[in-house]
Design a protein around this motif. Structure first.
Motif, PDB file in Angstrom:
ATOM      1  N   ASN A  37       1.084  -1.118   0.079  1.00 63.02           N
ATOM      2  CA  ASN A  37      -0.458  -0.251  -0.269  1.00 63.02           C
ATOM      3  C   ASN A  37       0.778   1.335  -0.014  1.00 63.02           C
ATOM      4  N   VAL A  38       0.780   2.167  -0.919  1.00 62.84           N
ATOM      5  CA  VAL A  38       0.750   3.478  -0.458  1.00 62.84           C
ATOM      6  C   VAL A  38       0.103   4.207  -1.046  1.00 62.84           C
ATOM      7  N   TYR A  39      -0.547   5.412   0.022  1.00 61.81           N
ATOM      8  CA  TYR A  39      -1.469   6.088   0.424  1.00 61.81           C
ATOM      9  C   TYR A  39      -2.814   5.555  -0.355  1.00 61.81           C
ATOM     10  N   ASN A  40      -3.430   5.920  -1.580  1.00 66.20           N
ATOM     11  CA  ASN A  40      -4.424   5.095  -2.065  1.00 66.20           C
ATOM     12  C   ASN A  40      -4.569   4.505  -2.766  1.00 66.20           C
ATOM     13  N   ARG A  41      -3.041   3.648  -2.591  1.00 65.84           N
ATOM     14  CA  ARG A  41      -3.533   2.101  -3.490  1.00 65.84           C
ATOM     15  C   ARG A  41      -3.333   1.363  -3.515  1.00 65.84           C
ATOM     16  N   VAL A  42      -3.601   0.079  -3.393  1.00 67.68           N
ATOM     17  CA  VAL A  42      -2.833  -1.211  -2.463  1.00 67.68           C
ATOM     18  C   VAL A  42      -3.032  -2.479  -3.624  1.00 67.68           C
ATOM     19  N   ASP A  43      -2.010  -2.496  -4.077  1.00 64.47           N
ATOM     20  CA  ASP A  43      -1.521  -3.783  -5.566  1.00 64.47           C
ATOM     21  C   ASP A  43      -1.741  -5.374  -3.911  1.00 64.47           C
ATOM     22  N   VAL A  44      -2.476  -5.758  -4.502  1.00 61.83           N
ATOM     23  CA  VAL A  44      -2.567  -7.112  -3.578  1.00 61.83           C
ATOM     24  C   VAL A  44      -2.014  -8.352  -4.859  1.00 61.83           C
ATOM     25  N   THR A  45      -1.663  -9.574  -4.367  1.00 61.93           N
ATOM     26  CA  THR A  45      -0.813 -10.709  -4.245  1.00 61.93           C
ATOM     27  C   THR A  45      -1.928 -12.163  -4.012  1.00 61.93           C
ATOM     28  N   LEU A  46      -2.119 -13.276  -5.056  1.00 60.98           N
ATOM     29  CA  LEU A  46      -2.831 -14.091  -4.151  1.00 60.98           C
ATOM     30  C   LEU A  46      -2.241 -15.186  -4.232  1.00 60.98           C
ATOM     31  N   THR A  47      -1.790 -16.166  -3.331  1.00 62.87           N
ATOM     32  CA  THR A  47      -0.893 -17.485  -3.715  1.00 62.87           C
ATOM     33  C   THR A  47      -0.750 -17.868  -2.608  1.00 62.87           C
ATOM     34  N   THR A  48      -0.626 -19.372  -2.682  1.00 59.00           N
ATOM     35  CA  THR A  48      -1.611 -19.713  -1.697  1.00 59.00           C
ATOM     36  C   THR A  48       0.252 -20.799  -1.401  1.00 59.00           C
ATOM     37  N   HIS A  49       1.107 -20.386  -0.438  1.00 59.47           N
ATOM     38  CA  HIS A  49       2.109 -20.720   0.237  1.00 59.47           C
ATOM     39  C   HIS A  49       2.167 -22.155  -0.450  1.00 59.47           C
ATOM     40  N   ALA A  50       2.369 -22.922   1.374  1.00 60.88           N
ATOM     41  CA  ALA A  50       2.067 -24.545   1.642  1.00 60.88           C
ATOM     42  C   ALA A  50       2.157 -25.199  -0.114  1.00 60.88           C
ATOM     43  N   VAL A  51       1.532 -24.552  -1.330  1.00 59.94           N
ATOM     44  CA  VAL A  51       1.368 -25.430  -1.770  1.00 59.94           C
ATOM     45  C   VAL A  51       2.913 -24.835  -3.247  1.00 59.94           C
ATOM     46  N   SER A  52       2.898 -23.817  -3.320  1.00 61.69           N
ATOM     47  CA  SER A  52       3.118 -22.972  -4.341  1.00 61.69           C
ATOM     48  C   SER A  52       2.668 -23.300  -5.470  1.00 61.69           C
ATOM     49  N   ALA A  53       0.979 -22.656  -5.234  1.00 60.99           N
ATOM     50  CA  ALA A  53       0.145 -22.226  -6.429  1.00 60.99           C
ATOM     51  C   ALA A  53      -1.044 -21.601  -6.655  1.00 60.99           C
ATOM     52  N   LEU A  54      -1.818 -21.763  -7.014  1.00 60.16           N
ATOM     53  CA  LEU A  54      -2.712 -20.664  -7.107  1.00 60.16           C
ATOM     54  C   LEU A  54      -3.981 -21.806  -6.474  1.00 60.16           C
ATOM     55  N   THR A  55      -4.186 -22.203  -5.898  1.00 65.91           N
ATOM     56  CA  THR A  55      -5.533 -22.600  -5.409  1.00 65.91           C
ATOM     57  C   THR A  55      -6.766 -21.951  -4.949  1.00 65.91           C
ATOM     58  N   SER A  56      -7.921 -22.779  -4.859  1.00 61.64           N
ATOM     59  CA  SER A  56      -9.350 -22.273  -4.480  1.00 61.64           C
ATOM     60  C   SER A  56      -9.664 -20.946  -3.482  1.00 61.64           C
ATOM     61  N   HIS A  57      -8.276 -21.845  -2.334  1.00 65.29           N
ATOM     62  CA  HIS A  57      -8.469 -20.511  -1.716  1.00 65.29           C
ATOM     63  C   HIS A  57      -8.650 -18.669  -1.825  1.00 65.29           C
ATOM     64  N   ASP A  58      -6.792 -19.354  -2.737  1.00 61.09           N
ATOM     65  CA  ASP A  58      -6.948 -18.311  -3.643  1.00 61.09           C
ATOM     66  C   ASP A  58      -8.600 -17.305  -3.772  1.00 61.09           C
ATOM     67  N   LEU A  59      -8.640 -17.620  -4.615  1.00 59.45           N
ATOM     68  CA  LEU A  59     -10.308 -17.494  -5.845  1.00 59.45           C
ATOM     69  C   LEU A  59     -11.037 -16.784  -4.573  1.00 59.45           C
ATOM     70  N   LYS A  60     -11.793 -17.779  -3.176  1.00 61.27           N
ATOM     71  CA  LYS A  60     -12.048 -17.365  -1.886  1.00 61.27           C
ATOM     72  C   LYS A  60     -12.068 -15.715  -2.151  1.00 61.27           C
ATOM     73  N   LEU A  61     -10.546 -16.240  -1.667  1.00 62.80           N
ATOM     74  CA  LEU A  61      -9.780 -14.839  -1.108  1.00 62.80           C
ATOM     75  C   LEU A  61     -10.041 -13.033  -2.293  1.00 62.80           C
ATOM     76  N   ALA A  62     -10.161 -13.538  -3.296  1.00 62.56           N
ATOM     77  CA  ALA A  62      -9.627 -12.320  -4.311  1.00 62.56           C
ATOM     78  C   ALA A  62     -11.735 -12.578  -4.011  1.00 62.56           C
ATOM     79  N   LYS A  63     -12.508 -13.700  -4.133  1.00 65.05           N
ATOM     80  CA  LYS A  63     -13.628 -12.744  -4.477  1.00 65.05           C
ATOM     81  C   LYS A  63     -14.555 -12.119  -2.809  1.00 65.05           C
ATOM     82  N   ALA A  64     -13.522 -12.160  -1.844  1.00 57.92           N
ATOM     83  CA  ALA A  64     -14.024 -10.994  -1.220  1.00 57.92           C
ATOM     84  C   ALA A  64     -13.527 -10.102  -0.714  1.00 57.92           C
ATOM     85  N   ILE A  65     -12.150 -10.046  -1.248  1.00 63.34           N
ATOM     86  CA  ILE A  65     -11.688  -8.340  -1.630  1.00 63.34           C
ATOM     87  C   ILE A  65     -12.411  -7.499  -2.400  1.00 63.34           C
TER      88      ILE A  65
END
Lengths: 101, 101
Positions: B64-92
């Motif tokens: 975050n810097v002032y009015n901007r937020v850059d978000v990255t979603l990944t699942t560190h435990a498996v080093s991959a994109l998972t359904s957890h990332d998709l759920k969080l993306a929708k909530a965000i």
């Protein structure tokens, strides 16, 4: 708003008063990494820091992943390190001290 | 906890349901930049997202810097994109929609 730039000859003294903060290579910012017990503690720290930032009308650049928060302080308006950054650094350190790590 | 990885052949369909999110070059994360009216709105968005993240027990990487937020979603435990990332993306995305920009 006027900004008091930190003079190059004062940097060492300023950093001595801000344990853990380091001068960025270009000399225009200070940085520090904070680690906490978990995300709740890290985000609690960010929230307390955000309130201080808003009160000072001076805001951080920061990156968070889980329990880690990397903070960079600089004064964009003058592209330099100023007294605003030092005030915010102290407020951020206070927020960190009040939390578990 | 088990993680449902997003299969390579499903990526396009997944991204079609997440407007503005882009696949990181290594295919293991999705990213999106949010802009708001000011810091208060940006941090309000982060706070709402943080509560959602904690509820999902899955947390973002974000800058975050002032009015901007850059978000990255990944699942560190498996080093991959998972359904957890998709759920969080929708909530965000829901948190962003409820705020001024």
């Amino acid at each position: 708003m006027t900004y008091e730039r930190v003079a190059a000859e004062d940097i060492d003294q300023v950093l001595a008063e801000l344990p853990g903060w380091e001068l960025r290579q270009d000399g225009k910012a200070i940085t520090k990494t904070f680690k906490f017990r978990n995300f709740v503690q890290a985000f609690g720290f960010m929230t307390e820091s955000a309130l201080a930032a808003e009160r000072l009308n001076h805001h951080p650049e920061w990156f968070n992943v889980y329990n880690r928060v990397d903070v960079t302080l600089t004064t964009h308006a003058v592209s330099a390190l100023t007294s605003h950054d030092l005030k915010l650094a102290k407020a951020i350190d206070r927020a960190a001290r009040s939390r578990s790590n």
